[in-house]
Design a protein around this motif. Structure first.
Motif, mmCIF file in Angstrom:
data_model
loop_
_atom_site.group_PDB
_atom_site.id
_atom_site.type_symbol
_atom_site.label_atom_id
_atom_site.label_comp_id
_atom_site.label_asym_id
_atom_site.label_seq_id
_atom_site.Cartn_x
_atom_site.Cartn_y
_atom_site.Cartn_z
ATOM 1 N N THR A 100 0.838 -1.194 0.000
ATOM 2 C CA THR A 100 0.000 0.000 0.000
ATOM 3 C C THR A 100 0.879 1.253 0.000
ATOM 4 O O THR A 100 2.095 1.188 0.196
ATOM 5 C CB THR A 100 -0.908 0.023 1.232
ATOM 6 O OG1 THR A 100 -0.083 0.152 2.404
ATOM 7 C CG2 THR A 100 -1.749 -1.240 1.331
ATOM 8 N N ALA B 89 -3.578 6.466 -5.988
ATOM 9 C CA ALA B 89 -4.347 5.998 -4.839
ATOM 10 C C ALA B 89 -5.076 7.145 -4.158
ATOM 11 O O ALA B 89 -4.533 8.244 -4.016
ATOM 12 C CB ALA B 89 -3.432 5.290 -3.845
ATOM 13 N N ASP B 90 -6.297 6.877 -3.718
ATOM 14 C CA ASP B 90 -7.085 7.886 -3.005
ATOM 15 C C ASP B 90 -6.787 7.895 -1.513
ATOM 16 O O ASP B 90 -7.027 8.892 -0.829
ATOM 17 C CB ASP B 90 -8.580 7.633 -3.222
ATOM 18 C CG ASP B 90 -8.993 7.846 -4.673
ATOM 19 O OD1 ASP B 90 -8.388 8.711 -5.339
ATOM 20 O OD2 ASP B 90 -9.906 7.140 -5.133
ATOM 21 N N THR B 91 -6.305 6.762 -0.984
ATOM 22 C CA THR B 91 -6.037 6.652 0.442
ATOM 23 C C THR B 91 -4.683 5.982 0.657
ATOM 24 O O THR B 91 -4.156 5.308 -0.226
ATOM 25 C CB THR B 91 -7.116 5.812 1.152
ATOM 26 O OG1 THR B 91 -7.022 4.451 0.707
ATOM 27 C CG2 THR B 91 -8.510 6.341 0.844
ATOM 28 N N SER C 120 -4.219 3.457 2.430
ATOM 29 C CA SER C 120 -4.418 2.015 2.488
ATOM 30 C C SER C 120 -4.656 1.397 1.110
ATOM 31 O O SER C 120 -4.890 0.189 1.001
ATOM 32 C CB SER C 120 -5.597 1.674 3.408
ATOM 33 O OG SER C 120 -6.783 2.310 2.965
ATOM 34 N N GLY C 121 -4.583 2.226 0.069
ATOM 35 C CA GLY C 121 -4.757 1.742 -1.289
ATOM 36 C C GLY C 121 -3.460 1.203 -1.875
ATOM 37 O O GLY C 121 -2.363 1.507 -1.401
ATOM 38 N N THR C 122 -3.599 0.395 -2.912
ATOM 39 C CA THR C 122 -2.436 -0.158 -3.597
ATOM 40 C C THR C 122 -1.548 0.963 -4.130
ATOM 41 O O THR C 122 -2.028 1.876 -4.802
ATOM 42 C CB THR C 122 -2.882 -1.047 -4.775
ATOM 43 O OG1 THR C 122 -3.647 -2.137 -4.272
ATOM 44 C CG2 THR C 122 -1.672 -1.580 -5.540
ATOM 45 N N ASP D 168 -8.790 -3.002 -4.359
ATOM 46 C CA ASP D 168 -7.706 -2.057 -4.578
ATOM 47 C C ASP D 168 -7.369 -1.239 -3.336
ATOM 48 O O ASP D 168 -6.449 -0.447 -3.339
ATOM 49 C CB ASP D 168 -8.078 -1.112 -5.725
ATOM 50 C CG ASP D 168 -6.870 -0.575 -6.453
ATOM 51 O OD1 ASP D 168 -5.899 -1.334 -6.638
ATOM 52 O OD2 ASP D 168 -6.879 0.603 -6.836
ATOM 53 N N ASP D 169 -8.142 -1.434 -2.262
ATOM 54 C CA ASP D 169 -7.900 -0.730 -1.017
ATOM 55 C C ASP D 169 -8.074 -1.724 0.121
ATOM 56 O O ASP D 169 -9.020 -2.512 0.119
ATOM 57 C CB ASP D 169 -8.875 0.441 -0.860
ATOM 58 C CG ASP D 169 -8.513 1.342 0.308
ATOM 59 O OD1 ASP D 169 -8.722 0.910 1.458
ATOM 60 O OD2 ASP D 169 -8.023 2.460 0.075
ATOM 61 N N GLY E 21 -8.139 -1.037 3.520
ATOM 62 C CA GLY E 21 -8.515 -0.432 4.785
ATOM 63 C C GLY E 21 -9.643 -1.167 5.488
ATOM 64 O O GLY E 21 -9.825 -1.024 6.688
#
Length: 256
Positions: A88, A104-106, A108-110, A160-161, A163
């Protein structure tokens, strides 16, 4: 005093190894043998999906390039550790604190790495998986298009995330691995079309040129009806370009 690198844990009801410094969770993949490559049975399964109206576009290019994942051969595997999911953004920052991700938006995303790839690979205390290790891990003892069978995989198979622990656990295959096929994941092997003369064990094929990648169906999300589901197939392989995800492997720690 020696530094403890690994801690044994139970993650989502399964045994796991956590890399203490980074927190990355690895699963131990058992040794064995498997048939590596795109089989005639798998090609027939894709044709069946096409006949049933499951192909949105012409998939003749897929069949024309089938030789890139053939001939099918038996490969011997030794046990190894492989990350439960691709690294991540937050995990990459353990080694590259200044890392920024455009995709990635976060956290915890790839992580999808471009210019930082060489720096990350140099900093990691792990290796890239060979293609044989990646496909063996993706198949998880199955011989079908994906570990879920020969049916057409859909967008619900993308992850893809990471979290949401409950969703991550629900996406795992029999080896406890999530998101195999979602992001394009770089392998240690140099890109060579086809498997003629390839090793009968898990060693990567080396040489000059770009590496091979596996997966990538989530990289094209939202799907545009161009049969992006084919990237979820365990045997799909192609040449690396632009960004990539990293799912490292390691040697099984000695018993303590």
């Amino acid at each position: 005093m020696s530094v403890v690198m690994w801690a044994e844990e139970i993650v989502a009801g399964r045994a796991a190894w956590r890399h203490v410094a980074s927190g990355v969770v690895f699963r131990e993949v058992p040794g064995g043998t498997f048939q590596m490559g795109l089989s005639e049975a798998e090609l027939a399964a894709v044709r069946a999906i096409e006949r049933a109206g499951g192909a949105e576009d012409s998939i003749e290019p897929f069949f024309a390039s089938a030789g890139n994942a053939q001939p099918v051969r038996e490969v011997r595997m030794e046990p190894f550790l492989i990350a439960r999911h691709p690294l991540t953004v937050a995990q990459v920052r353990h080694w590259l604190p200044e890392y920024e991700d455009d995709y990635a938006d976060t956290d915890s995303g790839t992580a999808r790495i471009e210019d930082d790839l060489d720096d990350l690979l140099e900093a990691l205390p792990f290796q890239l998986p060979s293609e044989a290790q990646w496909e063996y891990a993706a198949r998880a003892g199955t011989t079908t298009l994906t570990f879920r069978g020969d049916g057409k995989p859909g967008e619900d198979q993308l992850l893809d995330d990471f979290g949401d622990e409950q969703r991550t656990a629900a996406a795992e295959n029999a080896f406890g691995l999530a998101a195999m096929g979602s992001a394009n994941e770089i392998c240690a092997d140099v890109w060579i079309p086809g498997f003629a003369g390839a090793w009968a064990d898990a060693r990567p094929r080396t040489g000059d040129g770009p590496r091979t990648v596996r997966g990538g169906a989530a990289d094209l999300y939202p799907w545009q009806g161009c049969d992006e589901w084919l990237l979820l197939l365990a045997a799909t392989r192609y040449e690396h370009y632009q960004f990539t995800a990293v799912r490292p492997v390691a040697t099984v720690p000695p018993c303590t």
